[in-house]
Design a protein around this motif. Sequence first.
Motif, mmCIF file in Angstrom:
data_model
loop_
_atom_site.group_PDB
_atom_site.id
_atom_site.type_symbol
_atom_site.label_atom_id
_atom_site.label_comp_id
_atom_site.label_asym_id
_atom_site.label_seq_id
_atom_site.Cartn_x
_atom_site.Cartn_y
_atom_site.Cartn_z
ATOM 1 N N ARG A 1 0.803 -1.229 0.000
ATOM 2 C CA ARG A 1 0.000 0.000 0.000
ATOM 3 C C ARG A 1 0.835 1.278 0.000
ATOM 4 O O ARG A 1 0.610 2.170 -0.806
ATOM 5 N N ALA A 2 1.765 1.383 0.960
ATOM 6 C CA ALA A 2 2.456 2.640 1.223
ATOM 7 C C ALA A 2 3.862 2.587 0.630
ATOM 8 O O ALA A 2 4.780 2.041 1.242
ATOM 9 N N LEU A 3 4.037 3.161 -0.551
ATOM 10 C CA LEU A 3 5.307 3.094 -1.261
ATOM 11 C C LEU A 3 5.957 4.469 -1.313
ATOM 12 O O LEU A 3 5.278 5.481 -1.532
ATOM 13 N N CYS A 4 7.257 4.497 -1.118
ATOM 14 C CA CYS A 4 8.017 5.741 -1.230
ATOM 15 C C CYS A 4 8.729 5.793 -2.571
ATOM 16 O O CYS A 4 9.405 4.832 -2.963
ATOM 17 N N ALA A 5 8.587 6.921 -3.270
ATOM 18 C CA ALA A 5 9.417 7.203 -4.437
ATOM 19 C C ALA A 5 10.732 7.738 -3.901
ATOM 20 O O ALA A 5 10.888 8.920 -3.596
ATOM 21 N N ARG B 1 1.261 7.004 5.954
ATOM 22 C CA ARG B 1 0.672 5.684 6.151
ATOM 23 C C ARG B 1 -0.508 5.734 7.115
ATOM 24 O O ARG B 1 -1.490 4.996 6.961
ATOM 25 N N ALA B 2 -0.429 6.624 8.107
ATOM 26 C CA ALA B 2 -1.492 6.714 9.110
ATOM 27 C C ALA B 2 -2.842 7.050 8.483
ATOM 28 O O ALA B 2 -3.892 6.634 8.996
ATOM 29 N N VAL B 3 -2.833 7.792 7.391
ATOM 30 C CA VAL B 3 -4.089 8.109 6.703
ATOM 31 C C VAL B 3 -4.757 6.829 6.201
ATOM 32 O O VAL B 3 -5.960 6.606 6.405
ATOM 33 N N ALA C 1 -6.035 4.626 9.161
ATOM 34 C CA ALA C 1 -7.292 5.108 9.736
ATOM 35 C C ALA C 1 -8.471 4.768 8.829
ATOM 36 O O ALA C 1 -9.536 4.337 9.305
ATOM 37 N N PHE C 2 -8.279 4.932 7.525
ATOM 38 C CA PHE C 2 -9.369 4.615 6.596
ATOM 39 C C PHE C 2 -9.691 3.130 6.641
ATOM 40 O O PHE C 2 -10.864 2.731 6.681
ATOM 41 N N ASP C 3 -8.667 2.290 6.644
ATOM 42 C CA ASP C 3 -8.888 0.844 6.691
ATOM 43 C C ASP C 3 -9.561 0.410 7.984
ATOM 44 O O ASP C 3 -10.282 -0.595 8.010
ATOM 45 N N ALA C 4 -9.324 1.164 9.064
ATOM 46 C CA ALA C 4 -9.951 0.853 10.348
ATOM 47 C C ALA C 4 -11.395 1.338 10.419
ATOM 48 O O ALA C 4 -12.075 1.114 11.426
ATOM 49 N N GLY C 5 -11.858 2.002 9.378
ATOM 50 C CA GLY C 5 -13.228 2.488 9.350
ATOM 51 C C GLY C 5 -13.417 3.871 9.930
ATOM 52 O O GLY C 5 -14.535 4.375 9.982
ATOM 53 N N ALA D 1 -9.155 9.710 9.178
ATOM 54 C CA ALA D 1 -8.360 9.675 7.953
ATOM 55 C C ALA D 1 -8.370 11.038 7.270
ATOM 56 O O ALA D 1 -7.328 11.521 6.813
ATOM 57 N N ALA D 2 -9.546 11.666 7.202
ATOM 58 C CA ALA D 2 -9.644 12.981 6.571
ATOM 59 C C ALA D 2 -8.851 14.024 7.347
ATOM 60 O O ALA D 2 -8.168 14.883 6.757
ATOM 61 N N GLU D 3 -8.905 13.953 8.672
ATOM 62 C CA GLU D 3 -8.155 14.903 9.495
ATOM 63 C C GLU D 3 -6.649 14.748 9.274
ATOM 64 O O GLU D 3 -5.926 15.732 9.097
ATOM 65 N N LEU D 4 -6.166 13.507 9.274
ATOM 66 C CA LEU D 4 -4.743 13.264 9.069
ATOM 67 C C LEU D 4 -4.304 13.687 7.668
ATOM 68 O O LEU D 4 -3.197 14.206 7.480
#
Length: 304
Positions: free
Chosen positions: A9-13, A218-220, A223-227, A232-235
């Motif tokens: 999910r969380a990839l860094c360029a 990643r925290a965004v 949070a979204f995956d946790a429902g 998620a929007a705040e982060l």
Amino acid sequence: MSTPRPFARALCAMVTPFAAGGGLDLAAAARHAVHLVAGGCDGLVLNGTTGESPTTSDAEKTALVRAVREAVGPGVPLIAGVGSADTRHTVELARSAERAGADGLLVVTPYYSRPPQPAVEAHFRRVADAVGVPLMLYDIPGRTGTRIEVETLLRLAGHPRIVAVKDCAGDLAGSAKVLARTPLAYYSGCEELNLPLYAIGGAGFVSTVANVAPGPLRAVLDAFDAGDTARAAELHRRLLPLTELMMASGLPGTVTAKALLGAAGGAGRMREPLQPAGPEVADGLRRAYEELTAGVRDPGVVRV
């Protein structure tokens, strides 16, 4: 149906560190890669635009993949940028990256010559036919001058090794059409669209900002995956000031990322024609980063 995530999910360029003499600093690259994974990234993209691929040689690209693979081990997906304006050269880069240990390939639309859509499609198919690892297509018309049109993506989705898109087209409606009609995994390449794209079925992100703030990004998604969509929007909103300074200030993301990494005590060197950010820009970036991470335990501070 669950969202396909061929590369997590969380990839860094990832930026490419350079030594004082101008060559690759592979030891610094290895350290940075390890810090990124520890800070929240579950995959890395090497030799992309952020990695200054236009100014690194083919041999340097291969050496970077090998060094990072050795540093992070086999469990972290590595996607190697192999794009060029020349199909033959792209195929050569793709085969070299596969041999060096890449799990997937990031292939940008051929640039400058602005090929029509049948030629764009043929280019991607040639690369996919030449290797045994999956491809992430890179749709960034602002840099290449050519969009990968929706109908082209619908056809390319039928190729067994074309599995994902790094989406920098800024067209959520078009992305939604492809998501609805294909199994392609969509990764946001524009941080301001990370959450919107994820919310309509995207797989995650490929982020330049993750070089300095992997944890908050990643925290965004967490949070979204946790429902907890409000969280998620705040982060996501908290990240916007830093994102805007890094990605929409008139400087390439490579320059702004390295300004922060250099300020943290690491290597901020880059290759010409890119030049370091000035003191005023660097100070603004530091302030935005400090505001983002203030009071946050282990925010994902990364040093090269």
